[in-house]
Motif scaffolding. Structure first.
Motif, PDB file in Angstrom:
ATOM      1  N   SER A   2      14.586   7.825 -30.644  1.00 18.35           N
ATOM      2  CA  SER A   2      15.707   8.173 -31.475  1.00 18.35           C
ATOM      3  C   SER A   2      16.849   7.189 -31.223  1.00 18.35           C
ATOM      4  O   SER A   2      16.953   6.593 -30.175  1.00 18.35           O
ATOM      5  N   GLY A   3      17.678   6.974 -32.188  1.00 16.53           N
ATOM      6  CA  GLY A   3      18.772   6.015 -32.052  1.00 16.53           C
ATOM      7  C   GLY A   3      19.814   6.463 -31.049  1.00 16.53           C
ATOM      8  O   GLY A   3      19.798   7.601 -30.583  1.00 16.53           O
ATOM      9  N   SER A   4      20.746   5.568 -30.740  1.00 16.47           N
ATOM     10  CA  SER A   4      21.708   5.858 -29.687  1.00 16.47           C
ATOM     11  C   SER A   4      22.667   6.977 -30.071  1.00 16.47           C
ATOM     12  O   SER A   4      23.331   7.553 -29.228  1.00 16.47           O
ATOM     13  N   ARG A   9      16.003   5.436 -35.780  1.00 17.89           N
ATOM     14  CA  ARG A   9      16.322   4.013 -35.811  1.00 17.89           C
ATOM     15  C   ARG A   9      15.952   3.363 -37.141  1.00 17.89           C
ATOM     16  O   ARG A   9      15.159   3.888 -37.918  1.00 17.89           O
ATOM     17  N   GLU A  88      19.417  -5.411 -31.903  1.00 21.58           N
ATOM     18  CA  GLU A  88      18.957  -4.182 -31.247  1.00 21.58           C
ATOM     19  C   GLU A  88      19.941  -3.035 -31.489  1.00 21.58           C
ATOM     20  O   GLU A  88      19.525  -1.902 -31.780  1.00 21.58           O
ATOM     21  N   SER A  89      21.240  -3.318 -31.405  1.00 17.11           N
ATOM     22  CA  SER A  89      22.187  -2.211 -31.566  1.00 17.11           C
ATOM     23  C   SER A  89      22.212  -1.720 -33.014  1.00 17.11           C
ATOM     24  O   SER A  89      22.319  -0.530 -33.267  1.00 17.11           O
ATOM     25  N   LEU A  91      19.635  -1.751 -35.101  1.00 10.55           N
ATOM     26  CA  LEU A  91      18.412  -0.963 -35.304  1.00 10.55           C
ATOM     27  C   LEU A  91      18.531   0.405 -34.656  1.00 10.55           C
ATOM     28  O   LEU A  91      18.200   1.429 -35.259  1.00 10.55           O
ATOM     29  N   LYS A  92      19.048   0.431 -33.437  1.00 14.73           N
ATOM     30  CA  LYS A  92      19.157   1.706 -32.714  1.00 14.73           C
ATOM     31  C   LYS A  92      20.169   2.647 -33.354  1.00 14.73           C
ATOM     32  O   LYS A  92      20.047   3.855 -33.230  1.00 14.73           O
ATOM     33  N   SER A  93      21.167   2.078 -34.014  1.00 10.13           N
ATOM     34  CA  SER A  93      22.146   2.961 -34.655  1.00 10.13           C
ATOM     35  C   SER A  93      21.707   3.365 -36.066  1.00 10.13           C
ATOM     36  O   SER A  93      22.448   4.009 -36.794  1.00 10.13           O
ATOM     37  N   GLY A  94      20.486   2.978 -36.448  1.00 11.19           N
ATOM     38  CA  GLY A  94      19.913   3.506 -37.687  1.00 11.19           C
ATOM     39  C   GLY A  94      19.928   2.548 -38.868  1.00 11.19           C
ATOM     40  O   GLY A  94      19.553   2.916 -39.976  1.00 11.19           O
ATOM     41  N   CYS A 202       9.492   4.369 -38.834  1.00 14.87           N
ATOM     42  CA  CYS A 202      10.544   4.231 -37.809  1.00 14.87           C
ATOM     43  C   CYS A 202      11.361   5.509 -37.711  1.00 14.87           C
ATOM     44  O   CYS A 202      11.724   5.941 -36.620  1.00 14.87           O
ATOM     45  N   LEU A 208      10.595   0.961 -30.845  1.00 14.76           N
ATOM     46  CA  LEU A 208      10.961  -0.446 -30.983  1.00 14.76           C
ATOM     47  C   LEU A 208      10.199  -1.200 -29.902  1.00 14.76           C
ATOM     48  O   LEU A 208      10.104  -0.728 -28.775  1.00 14.76           O
TER      49      LEU A 208
END
Ligand code: DGP
Ligand code: NA
Ligand code: NA
Length: 210
Positions: A2-4, A9, A88-89, A91-94, A202, A208
């Protein structure tokens, strides 16, 4: 994963293909489509000519500077590395990223000059792995017929033939071929289907990877 912020993501979607395969316009249409569907999405491209490394690459491509083959190879790679954390940030934040060219261009274009392929791959190790690579597949001769190549360094049929051979060597499980000789609408349709599949995977928690 799951995103941050607890959000699912985004997907890392890469478009690859020879010069004049139609990548750039297909990519911008795909991004508009995903935006309209309500996804958070950004259009990226490599080389990113806006950074200081990117300016050196741009000067090289337009024949305003000469650089040793290995030196320029490492600059292209550095240009991807300097965007890695941001990638990366996002992608992780959606946010889904639709990226015009990535490490496959990095390896294929340099190997086509005669550099050892394993040497070419080494500096790409540790960059994020794409969730989907769409290869807009076009015979080099057809690409060359699509009006003039520009005046940039690699835009010559003989060289593009070699790049095409290295794309075949590099293709892996993440690759999907789309026939870039089909009508623009049909190419876009196939691209949308592949992209949606990847975004959905995703969202469902596909991790990831490197
Ligand atoms: P584009 O902006 O997509 O037209 O790319 C510029 C040119 O640079 C194009 O001929 C493809 C080539 N290229 C893109 N990425 C790389 C890379 O990482 N290494 C090398 N050697 N060439 C690349
Ligand atoms: Na180009
Ligand atoms: Na291009």
């Amino acid at each position: 994963e799951s995103g941050s912020y607890g959000r699912p993501r985004g997907a890392l979607i890469v478009l690859e293909g020879l010069d004049r395969c139609g990548k750039t316009s297909q990519s911008s249409r795909l991004v508009s489509h995903l935006e309209k569907k309500g996804f958070s999405v950004e259009s990226w491209r490599f080389p990113d000519r806006t950074t200081s490394v990117g300016e050196m690459i741009s000067a090289y491509l337009s024949n305003k500077s000469q650089l040793d083959d290995r030196t320029i190879h490492l600059l292209f790679s550095a240009n991807r590395w300097e965007k890695r954390l941001l990638m990366e940030s996002k992608l992780k934040s959606g946010t889904t990223l639709v990226v015009d060219r990535y490490s496959y261009s990095g390896v294929a274009f340099s190997a086509a000059k005669g550099l050892d392929i394993e040497w070419c791959k080494a500096p790409e190790i540790g960059l994020l792995a794409p969730d989907l690579v769409v290869h807009l597949d076009i015979p080099p001769e057809k690409a060359a017929e699509r009006g003039d190549y520009g005046h940039e360094r690699y835009e010559k049929l003989e060289f593009q033939l070699k790049v095409a051979q290295y794309y075949q060597v590099l293709r892996d499980e993440s690759w999907k071929n789309v026939d870039a000789c089909l009508a623009m609408e049909e190419v876009q349709k196939q691209l949308r289907e592949l992209a949606l599949e990847s975004v959905t995977a995703c969202q469902k928690g596909k991790p990831l990877s490197l």
